[in-house]
Design a protein around this motif. Structure first.
Motif, short mmCIF file in Angstrom:
data_model
loop_
_atom_site.label_atom_id
_atom_site.label_comp_id
_atom_site.label_asym_id
_atom_site.label_seq_id
_atom_site.Cartn_x
_atom_site.Cartn_y
_atom_site.Cartn_z
N TYR A 128 0.80 -1.26 -0.09
CA TYR A 128 -0.11 -0.02 -0.17
C TYR A 128 0.96 1.25 -0.08
O TYR A 128 1.73 1.36 0.88
CB TYR A 128 -0.93 0.12 1.38
N CYS A 129 0.78 2.08 -1.05
CA CYS A 129 1.36 3.31 -0.92
C CYS A 129 0.56 4.56 -0.18
O CYS A 129 -0.61 4.82 -0.80
CB CYS A 129 1.58 3.93 -2.58
N HIS A 130 0.96 4.77 0.72
CA HIS A 130 0.16 5.84 1.75
C HIS A 130 -0.11 7.33 1.04
O HIS A 130 -1.25 7.95 1.15
CB HIS A 130 0.64 5.91 3.23
N ARG A 131 1.13 7.59 0.26
CA ARG A 131 1.02 8.92 -0.50
C ARG A 131 -0.01 9.06 -1.50
O ARG A 131 -0.79 10.06 -1.57
CB ARG A 131 2.39 9.25 -1.00
N CYS A 132 -0.08 7.76 -2.29
CA CYS A 132 -1.25 7.99 -3.27
C CYS A 132 -2.58 7.31 -3.10
O CYS A 132 -3.38 7.38 -3.73
CB CYS A 132 -0.71 7.54 -4.82
N GLY A 133 -2.51 6.41 -1.83
CA GLY A 133 -3.70 5.70 -1.54
C GLY A 133 -4.03 4.69 -2.49
O GLY A 133 -5.21 4.20 -2.52
N THR A 134 -3.13 3.99 -3.02
CA THR A 134 -3.37 2.79 -3.90
C THR A 134 -2.61 1.51 -3.56
O THR A 134 -1.55 1.70 -2.75
CB THR A 134 -3.05 3.24 -5.33
N HIS A 136 -0.30 -1.69 -4.88
CA HIS A 136 0.52 -2.29 -5.99
C HIS A 136 0.95 -3.64 -5.67
O HIS A 136 0.98 -4.15 -4.49
CB HIS A 136 1.71 -1.22 -6.03
N ASN A 146 0.17 -1.98 -12.39
CA ASN A 146 -0.76 -0.68 -12.28
C ASN A 146 -1.32 -0.55 -10.89
O ASN A 146 -1.69 -1.57 -10.27
CB ASN A 146 -1.73 -0.86 -13.19
N PRO A 147 -1.43 0.89 -10.41
CA PRO A 147 -1.96 0.85 -9.13
C PRO A 147 -3.62 0.69 -9.13
O PRO A 147 -4.26 0.83 -10.07
CB PRO A 147 -1.61 2.39 -8.72
N SER A 149 -7.27 0.56 -6.80
CA SER A 149 -7.76 1.08 -5.68
C SER A 149 -8.18 0.18 -4.61
O SER A 149 -7.76 -1.25 -4.97
CB SER A 149 -9.22 1.62 -6.16
N ASP A 174 -12.49 3.58 1.71
CA ASP A 174 -11.17 4.20 1.67
C ASP A 174 -11.23 5.29 2.82
O ASP A 174 -11.85 6.05 3.20
CB ASP A 174 -11.12 5.40 0.49
#
Length: 178
Positions: A128-134, A136, A146-147, A149, A174
């Motif tokens: 989980y990428c906390h910065r972009c909220g997606t 991977h 691809n990221p 949701s 979310d």
């Protein structure tokens, strides 16, 4: 000094869970309560109504000649305890039904999640990428980079486990938007 251990579940961990939430067992508590009512009313009726005594529950008054004296009559009629048997029976049926539903729900959840290890294997590749909220997938075989949701990640992982249809019913929320 004492140590207290608590499990803290965040909205993000719920959204990224590899399996659906297990069924609740509130109905089982209702079944325990119904069983207690059944046992209590049965014992109350058996003891108060003398259901298991050899003679009749209430002896008729003795006659002294052809008429009854006021001392021979009881002050008030004895209480009837037959209704406790019916309450006990209905509570026992309710308890059995509640326990049967709990066992059925648990068996259904176990059957649905029997391929959980496949879902957890794919889940372990996700990050989980906390910065972009997606989310991977890092080097997951057969998955693109691809990221995703949170909902799409849940759908992919749960589909791998064989319970992807539940992802539409239990939507991932979310935490940043709620």
């Amino acid at each position: 000094m004492r140590t207290v251990t608590r499990t803290v579940t965040t909205g993000l961990s719920d959204a990224l869970a590899p399996v659906p939430a297990p069924p609740t067992y509130g109905l089982g508590c209702l079944g325990v309560l119904a069983a207690a009512v059944s046992i209590g009313t049965f014992l109350g009726g058996a003891i108060g109504g003398k259901w298991f005594s050899d003679g009749p529950a209430h002896e008729p008054p003795e006659f002294s000649g052809w008429h009854l004296s006021p001392q021979d009559l009881p002050a008030e009629p004895p209480p009837a305890y037959e209704f406790l048997g019916w309450i006990s029976a209905f509570a026992l049926v309710a308890a059995v039904l509640a326990f049967a539903l709990v066992v059925r729900r648990r068996a259904a959840f176990t059957r649905i999640t029997r391929r959980r290890h496949h879902a957890e294997e794919l889940w372990s590749y996700g990050w989980y990428c906390h910065r972009c909220g997606t989310v991977h997938f890092a080097d997951a075989p057969g998955e693109d980079r691809n990221p995703l949701s949170l909902q799409r990640f849940r759908e992919k992982v749960w589909e791998r486990g064989g319970y992807g249809d539940l992802a539409a019913q239990q939507r991932a929320v979310d935490p940043a938007r709620s």
